[in-house]
Design an enzyme around this catalytic site. Structure first.
Site, PDB file in Angstrom:
ATOM      1  N   TYR A   1     -13.367  -3.559  11.208  1.00  0.00           N
ATOM      2  CA  TYR A   1     -11.991  -3.124  11.194  1.00  0.00           C
ATOM      3  C   TYR A   1     -11.198  -3.345  12.439  1.00  0.00           C
ATOM      4  O   TYR A   1     -10.037  -3.886  12.443  1.00  0.00           O
ATOM      5  CB  TYR A   1     -11.906  -1.601  10.749  1.00  0.00           C
ATOM      6  CG  TYR A   1     -10.604  -0.892  10.778  1.00  0.00           C
ATOM      7  CD1 TYR A   1      -9.781  -0.990   9.765  1.00  0.00           C
ATOM      8  CD2 TYR A   1     -10.649   0.176  11.874  1.00  0.00           C
ATOM      9  CE1 TYR A   1      -8.734  -0.428   9.792  1.00  0.00           C
ATOM     10  CE2 TYR A   1      -9.361   0.902  11.614  1.00  0.00           C
ATOM     11  CZ  TYR A   1      -8.291   0.617  10.597  1.00  0.00           C
ATOM     12  OH  TYR A   1      -7.470   1.508  10.656  1.00  0.00           O
TER      13      TYR A   1
ATOM     14  N   ARG B   1      -0.025   5.754  -1.690  1.00  0.00           N
ATOM     15  CA  ARG B   1      -0.818   6.839  -0.994  1.00  0.00           C
ATOM     16  C   ARG B   1      -0.366   6.996   0.557  1.00  0.00           C
ATOM     17  O   ARG B   1       0.192   6.019   1.061  1.00  0.00           O
ATOM     18  CB  ARG B   1      -2.208   6.853  -1.124  1.00  0.00           C
ATOM     19  CG  ARG B   1      -2.881   6.881  -2.514  1.00  0.00           C
ATOM     20  CD  ARG B   1      -4.421   7.269  -2.265  1.00  0.00           C
ATOM     21  NE  ARG B   1      -5.101   6.135  -1.585  1.00  0.00           N
ATOM     22  CZ  ARG B   1      -5.683   4.818  -2.200  1.00  0.00           C
ATOM     23  NH1 ARG B   1      -5.676   4.771  -3.401  1.00  0.00           N
ATOM     24  NH2 ARG B   1      -6.495   4.109  -1.329  1.00  0.00           N
TER      25      ARG B   1
ATOM     26  N   ASN C   1       1.270  -2.334   5.586  1.00  0.00           N
ATOM     27  CA  ASN C   1       0.661  -1.100   5.682  1.00  0.00           C
ATOM     28  C   ASN C   1      -0.799  -0.846   4.846  1.00  0.00           C
ATOM     29  O   ASN C   1      -1.784  -0.338   5.700  1.00  0.00           O
ATOM     30  CB  ASN C   1       1.666   0.067   5.020  1.00  0.00           C
ATOM     31  CG  ASN C   1       0.802   1.326   4.854  1.00  0.00           C
ATOM     32  OD1 ASN C   1       0.373   1.922   5.760  1.00  0.00           O
ATOM     33  ND2 ASN C   1       0.481   1.574   3.558  1.00  0.00           N
TER      34      ASN C   1
ATOM     35  N   ALA D   1     -11.753  -5.147  15.056  1.00  0.00           N
ATOM     36  CA  ALA D   1     -11.528  -6.531  15.605  1.00  0.00           C
ATOM     37  C   ALA D   1     -10.460  -7.231  14.723  1.00  0.00           C
ATOM     38  O   ALA D   1      -9.602  -7.939  14.962  1.00  0.00           O
ATOM     39  CB  ALA D   1     -12.875  -7.300  15.304  1.00  0.00           C
TER      40      ALA D   1
ATOM     41  N   GLY E   1       0.818  -1.363   0.020  1.00  0.00           N
ATOM     42  CA  GLY E   1      -0.075   0.071   0.058  1.00  0.00           C
ATOM     43  C   GLY E   1       0.899   1.318   0.008  1.00  0.00           C
ATOM     44  O   GLY E   1       0.600   2.068   0.905  1.00  0.00           O
TER      45      GLY E   1
HETATM   46  N1  LIG Z   1      -5.041   7.609   8.188  1.00  0.00           N
HETATM   47  C1  LIG Z   1      -5.348   7.271   9.326  1.00  0.00           C
HETATM   48  O1  LIG Z   1      -6.028   7.991  10.071  1.00  0.00           O
HETATM   49  C2  LIG Z   1      -5.202   5.910  10.088  1.00  0.00           C
HETATM   50  C3  LIG Z   1      -5.572   5.579  11.352  1.00  0.00           C
HETATM   51  C4  LIG Z   1      -5.266   4.290  11.871  1.00  0.00           C
HETATM   52  C5  LIG Z   1      -4.728   3.396  11.076  1.00  0.00           C
HETATM   53  N2  LIG Z   1      -4.457   3.555   9.680  1.00  0.00           N
HETATM   54  C6  LIG Z   1      -4.016   2.298   9.111  1.00  0.00           C
HETATM   55  O2  LIG Z   1      -2.800   2.659   8.382  1.00  0.00           O
HETATM   56  C7  LIG Z   1      -2.812   2.227   6.950  1.00  0.00           C
HETATM   57  C8  LIG Z   1      -2.549   3.075   6.058  1.00  0.00           C
HETATM   58  O3  LIG Z   1      -3.722   4.022   5.956  1.00  0.00           O
HETATM   59  P1  LIG Z   1      -3.590   5.282   4.745  1.00  0.00           P
HETATM   60  O4  LIG Z   1      -4.729   6.026   5.770  1.00  0.00           O
HETATM   61  O5  LIG Z   1      -2.325   5.667   4.798  1.00  0.00           O
HETATM   62  O6  LIG Z   1      -4.412   4.254   3.649  1.00  0.00           O
HETATM   63  P2  LIG Z   1      -4.681   4.989   2.434  1.00  0.00           P
HETATM   64  O7  LIG Z   1      -4.382   6.558   1.937  1.00  0.00           O
HETATM   65  O8  LIG Z   1      -6.380   4.605   1.861  1.00  0.00           O
HETATM   66  O9  LIG Z   1      -3.680   4.350   1.216  1.00  0.00           O
HETATM   67  C9  LIG Z   1      -3.915   2.878   1.293  1.00  0.00           C
HETATM   68  C10 LIG Z   1      -3.126   2.258   0.562  1.00  0.00           C
HETATM   69  O10 LIG Z   1      -3.096   0.680   0.276  1.00  0.00           O
HETATM   70  C11 LIG Z   1      -3.678   0.294  -0.968  1.00  0.00           C
HETATM   71  N3  LIG Z   1      -4.472  -0.748  -0.806  1.00  0.00           N
HETATM   72  C12 LIG Z   1      -5.757  -0.560  -0.184  1.00  0.00           C
HETATM   73  N4  LIG Z   1      -6.399  -1.521  -0.411  1.00  0.00           N
HETATM   74  C13 LIG Z   1      -5.683  -2.565  -1.020  1.00  0.00           C
HETATM   75  C14 LIG Z   1      -5.808  -3.923  -1.268  1.00  0.00           C
HETATM   76  N5  LIG Z   1      -6.932  -4.590  -1.029  1.00  0.00           N
HETATM   77  N6  LIG Z   1      -4.674  -4.661  -1.948  1.00  0.00           N
HETATM   78  C15 LIG Z   1      -3.539  -3.903  -2.119  1.00  0.00           C
HETATM   79  N7  LIG Z   1      -3.429  -2.729  -1.541  1.00  0.00           N
HETATM   80  C16 LIG Z   1      -4.409  -1.779  -1.314  1.00  0.00           C
HETATM   81  C17 LIG Z   1      -4.226   1.647  -1.837  1.00  0.00           C
HETATM   82  O11 LIG Z   1      -3.849   1.507  -3.107  1.00  0.00           O
HETATM   83  P3  LIG Z   1      -5.238   1.018  -4.145  1.00  0.00           P
HETATM   84  O12 LIG Z   1      -6.220   1.489  -3.402  1.00  0.00           O
HETATM   85  O13 LIG Z   1      -4.942   1.421  -5.295  1.00  0.00           O
HETATM   86  O14 LIG Z   1      -4.994  -0.493  -3.624  1.00  0.00           O
HETATM   87  C18 LIG Z   1      -3.044   2.802  -0.930  1.00  0.00           C
HETATM   88  O15 LIG Z   1      -1.669   2.587  -1.692  1.00  0.00           O
HETATM   89  C19 LIG Z   1      -3.937   1.184   7.123  1.00  0.00           C
HETATM   90  O16 LIG Z   1      -3.535   0.024   7.566  1.00  0.00           O
HETATM   91  C20 LIG Z   1      -4.875   2.046   8.080  1.00  0.00           C
HETATM   92  O17 LIG Z   1      -5.828   0.723   8.390  1.00  0.00           O
HETATM   93  C21 LIG Z   1      -4.644   4.836   9.037  1.00  0.00           C
END
Ligand SMILES: NC(=O)c1ccc[n+]([C@@H]2O[C@H](COP(=O)([O-])OP(=O)(O)OC[C@H]3O[C@@H](n4cnc5c(N)ncnc54)[C@H](OP(=O)(O)O)[C@@H]3O)[C@@H](O)[C@H]2O)c1
Length: 255
Positions: free
Chosen positions: A156, A25, A90, A158, A22
């Site tokens: 999510y 982004r 990630n 869980a 991931g």
């Molecule tokens: N941002 C927050 O506030 C926050 C808070 C707590 C935890 N987190 C955790 O931090 C991590 C990153 O979050 P983020 O906010 O940076 O996410 P994001 O902006 O949505 O970016 C997610 C990345 O993962 C890829 N991705 C999503 N679904 C995928 C799949 N099924 N297979 C392969 N790649 C996939 C996306 O590309 P594609 O869509 O093109 O596949 C993208 O590159 C996640 O695990 C999230 O649960 C984030």
């Protein structure tokens, strides 16, 4: 880029081969950029290239929710890197619902595949190589909201809770082989995925969630999380395994 201030030094990851899921982004892209700056060779993944692959990183398109996707990523890692020294899980995300009982079966399944089983499958393919080489670092990205068990996000949370528990057990299993496994739990971070999720949540429930900002007075930046990931993946954390590092601006108090 030259080492400065709080950045990891150029060369700190020289010779290290890193896989970050991931990375097109948000947090994943920041982890990829930081690793490249610190000298690592990096392969990243996403389902498509609709985001931007940081310059200098190799890329494979694959869905981490499937066994085929995990195999494609592991094969690409062997081909592009020859092996993996640093593995950062990630890719993940959440789609809120009105409440726990409103979460449909297929969304439970999807949350488990994306936020838990994706890591289990990829570890099963790549951690044995680390164990053989008697070195490696795995970092799982969870969420600081897990202990809050927010009903709208229970599928999510869980799944992330399972990831944290699994991460501790895997750390115990791999420690004798010198392979470390740790978790980073972000709070609210400004990313495309985070913003979209919070907008969906606000539409479902206009009453404010747990705070509109954090005690430290701002939302997190992707680099705040990337720095924690790089620390846990680096030799600076060589005596750390089985830990869960909360990086949330103090948003979710813990006992
Ligand atoms: N941002 C927050 O506030 C926050 C808070 C707590 C935890 N987190 C955790 O931090 C991590 C990153 O979050 P983020 O906010 O940076 O996410 P994001 O902006 O949505 O970016 C997610 C990345 O993962 C890829 N991705 C999503 N679904 C995928 C799949 N099924 N297979 C392969 N790649 C996939 C996306 O590309 P594609 O869509 O093109 O596949 C993208 O590159 C996640 O695990 C999230 O649960 C984030």
């Amino acid at each position: 880029m030259a080492a400065s201030g709080n950045e990891f030094g150029k060369g700190e990851f020289e010779g290290k081969r890193a896989l970050v899921t991931g990375g097109t982004r948000g947090i994943g892209a920041a982890v990829v950029r930081r690793l490249l700056e610190a000298g690592a060779q990096v392969l990243t993944t996403a389902r498509s290239q609709t985001g931007t692959v940081p310059e200098g990183a190799a890329f494979v398109a694959a869905d981490v929710r499937t066994q085929e996707g995990a195999r494609a990523i592991a094969d690409a890692a062997r081909e592009a890197l020859g092996g993996v020294d640093v593995l950062v899980h990630n890719a993940g995300g959440a789609r809120p619902h009105k409440g726990a009982l409103a979460i449909p079966e297929d969304e439970w399944q999807d949350a488990l595949e994306l936020n838990f089983l994706a890591a289990v499958r990829l570890d099963a393919l790549l951690a044995p190589g680390m164990r053989e080489r008697r070195s490696g670092a795995i970092v799982h990205v969870s969420s600081a909201a897990v202990p809050a068990a927010i009903p709208q996000f229970l599928h999510y949370e869980a799944a992330k809770a399972a990831l944290e528990n699994y991460s501790r057990g895997l750390a115990a299993e791999l420690a004798p082989a010198g392979v470390r496994v740790n978790t980073v739990s972000p709070g609210r971070v400004e990313t495309p995925g985070g913003e979209a999720t919070r907008e969906q949540w606000a539409r479902l429930d206009p009453s404010p969630g747990p705070g509109t900002t954090t005690p430290l007075g701002r939302d997190g930046r992707p680099d705040d999380i990337a720095d924690a990931v790089l620390f846990l993946a680096s030799e600076r954390a060589s005596w750390l395994t089985g830990s869960n590092l909360f990086v949330d601006g103090g948003e979710f108090p813990r006992g």
